[in-house]
Design a protein around this motif. Structure first.
Motif, PDB file in Angstrom:
ATOM      1  N   GLN A  75      -1.633   7.071  -0.918  1.00  0.00           N
ATOM      2  CA  GLN A  75      -2.912   7.361  -1.586  1.00  0.00           C
ATOM      3  C   GLN A  75      -4.002   6.346  -1.220  1.00  0.00           C
ATOM      4  OE1 GLN A  75       0.050   7.413  -2.928  1.00  0.00           O
ATOM      5  NE2 GLN A  75       0.328   9.184  -4.264  1.00  0.00           N
ATOM      6  N   ASP A  76      -3.603   5.211  -0.644  1.00  0.00           N
ATOM      7  CA  ASP A  76      -4.573   4.182  -0.253  1.00  0.00           C
ATOM      8  C   ASP A  76      -5.115   4.399   1.157  1.00  0.00           C
ATOM      9  OD1 ASP A  76      -4.049   2.691  -2.657  1.00  0.00           O
ATOM     10  OD2 ASP A  76      -2.238   1.875  -1.705  1.00  0.00           O
ATOM     11  N   VAL A  96      -2.174  -4.724  -0.673  1.00  0.00           N
ATOM     12  CA  VAL A  96      -3.530  -4.569  -1.192  1.00  0.00           C
ATOM     13  C   VAL A  96      -3.708  -5.358  -2.481  1.00  0.00           C
ATOM     14  CG1 VAL A  96      -3.760  -2.274  -0.176  1.00  0.00           C
ATOM     15  CG2 VAL A  96      -2.992  -2.487  -2.552  1.00  0.00           C
ATOM     16  N   LYS A 118      -9.021   4.390   1.981  1.00  0.00           N
ATOM     17  CA  LYS A 118      -9.671   3.093   1.780  1.00  0.00           C
ATOM     18  C   LYS A 118      -9.211   2.078   2.818  1.00  0.00           C
ATOM     19  CE  LYS A 118     -10.714   3.453  -3.165  1.00  0.00           C
ATOM     20  NZ  LYS A 118     -10.490   2.873  -4.522  1.00  0.00           N
ATOM     21  N   ILE A 119      -7.916   2.084   3.126  1.00  0.00           N
ATOM     22  CA  ILE A 119      -7.416   1.127   4.110  1.00  0.00           C
ATOM     23  C   ILE A 119      -7.965   1.443   5.493  1.00  0.00           C
ATOM     24  CG2 ILE A 119      -5.326   0.341   5.309  1.00  0.00           C
ATOM     25  CD1 ILE A 119      -3.905   0.434   2.631  1.00  0.00           C
ATOM     26  N   GLU A 135      -5.550  -4.627  -5.588  1.00  0.00           N
ATOM     27  CA  GLU A 135      -6.227  -3.540  -6.296  1.00  0.00           C
ATOM     28  C   GLU A 135      -6.839  -4.070  -7.594  1.00  0.00           C
ATOM     29  OE1 GLU A 135      -4.918   0.920  -6.861  1.00  0.00           O
ATOM     30  OE2 GLU A 135      -4.090  -0.287  -8.490  1.00  0.00           O
ATOM     31  N   ALA A 171       0.824  -1.200   0.000  1.00  0.00           N
ATOM     32  CA  ALA A 171       0.000   0.000   0.000  1.00  0.00           C
ATOM     33  C   ALA A 171       0.861   1.254   0.000  1.00  0.00           C
ATOM     34  CB  ALA A 171      -0.914   0.000   1.222  1.00  0.00           C
ATOM     35  N   ASP A 220     -10.478  -0.111  -7.054  1.00  0.00           N
ATOM     36  CA  ASP A 220     -10.917  -0.346  -5.683  1.00  0.00           C
ATOM     37  C   ASP A 220      -9.953  -1.340  -5.054  1.00  0.00           C
ATOM     38  OD1 ASP A 220     -12.356  -0.174  -3.364  1.00  0.00           O
ATOM     39  OD2 ASP A 220     -14.111  -1.259  -4.101  1.00  0.00           O
ATOM     40  N   ILE A 221      -9.915  -1.357  -3.740  1.00  0.00           N
ATOM     41  CA  ILE A 221      -9.110  -2.336  -3.015  1.00  0.00           C
ATOM     42  C   ILE A 221     -10.033  -3.474  -2.611  1.00  0.00           C
ATOM     43  CG2 ILE A 221      -7.779  -2.769  -0.925  1.00  0.00           C
ATOM     44  CD1 ILE A 221      -6.716   0.078  -1.130  1.00  0.00           C
TER      45      ILE A 221
END
Length: 318
Positions: A166-167, A211, A170-171, A213, A163, A222-223
């Motif tokens: 920028q993730d 992740v 979402k994480i 992706e 990751a 999306d993850i």
């Protein structure tokens, strides 16, 4: 495990629950001021013959449960465990500035966790909760057991990677969902928005979360799954979080990501370990397909986290 000889086999793998944090604290003294970081050992018949290690520590999100690791061959019967667990209880209560409300749960191999909970209930006079917070099997993957190839993805454009910043949003959401869905079966371990955000930040900064992706039909990404490995020593790494949202489940995505993470971790470590919910047979089959095996052969090694009366303790997190 009760009555069997425990401690024969891979104690380095078992010690993963406390060793990486101990190494981090010892090499980074900034963790010490104002934080609670100490370890107790129980030895017999001589001080050099250590039988158990207990850790009472805290991390970025709060205080950890008490972790107890047997480190010498010993039969884990209630009779043999009573003295060492009562000794631990007395030592904790005699520790300067230690408050009995600090012990919100204990995590160890099943007979040890039960013996400590019984001793603490008697000595500290705080009732233990009947239903364990966590009931899990301990398993391990090595370069020899790892199944390096599995079914191919039909997802089209995907990327399995570490990751990046920028993730983070979402994480953070997925960490919160993981805590809500699994939650050690208890609301006290849910994450607030702030805690989830902080956990995501730390995982990404430390290179501890991978992740899966996937690019959807409209071109949006999306993850679909995450895997975190947060406890790493020189020879052992632990997978501590695997989560796939409902939308992306039942297509083998978690299995592919776990396999990829194991391949990466085994480049620099001798073993990858994890705990899997004793009731989650689907997850057990997933890890078995990747190459995780019971530490003691055919008999799964059973670990419990036993909690104490939430009306009397100060709940932490791990």
């Amino acid at each position: 495990m009760s009555g069997t000889l425990y401690g024969t086999g891979n104690n380095v793998a078992r010690a993963n629950v406390i060793l990486p944090h101990a190494e981090k604290v010892s090499s980074h003294q900034e963790f010490l001021p104002g934080s609670e970081q100490f370890w107790l050992v129980y030895s017999e018949p001589t001080p050099s013959n250590i039988r158990f290690i207990l850790s009472c520590t805290e991390g970025p999100l709060g205080k950890y449960p008490l972790f107890i690791v047997p480190v010498a061959p010993i039969r884990l019967t209630p009779e043999l465990l009573q003295d060492p667990m009562e000794a631990f209880c007395e030592a904790l209560l005699n520790e300067v500035d230690f408050r009995r409300q600090r012990v919100f749960s204990v995590f160890s191999v099943e007979p040890v966790a039960k013996a400590f909970a019984s001793a603490w209930e008697k000595i500290a006079e705080i009732r233990c909760i009947d239903e364990p917070y966590y009931d899990a099997f301990f398993s391990m993957c090595t370069p020899e057991t790892l199944v390096r190839d599995g079914p191919q993805s039909t997802d089209g454009e995907i990327e399995l990677r570490l990751a990046v910043s920028q993730d983070a949003v979402k994480i953070s959401t997925l960490c919160q969902e993981f805590a809500e869905y699994f939650g050690m079966s208890a609301p006290p371990f849910f994450l607030s928005d702030k805690q989830a955000s902080e956990e995501a930040r730390l995982l990404i900064e430390n290179g501890q979360v991978w992740v899966y992706e996937i690019k959807e039909g409209g071109g949006e990404t999306d993850i679909a799954s995450i895997v975190a490995a947060t406890r790493q020593s020189d020879t052992v790494a632990a997978i501590t979080k695997v989560y796939t949202p409902e939308k992306w489940q039942r297509k083998g995505r978690a299995e592919r990501l776990v396999r990829r993470v194991c391949r990466e971790l085994l480049k620099t470590h001798e073993q990858v370990v994890l705990y899997v919910d004793a009731k989650n047979t689907g997850a057990q089959r997933l890890y078995n397909r990747v190459g995780f095996r019971d530490l003691c052969g055919e008999t799964p090694e059973h670990w419990l986290e036993i909690g104490f009366d939430r009306g009397e303790v100060e709940v932490g997190h791990w």
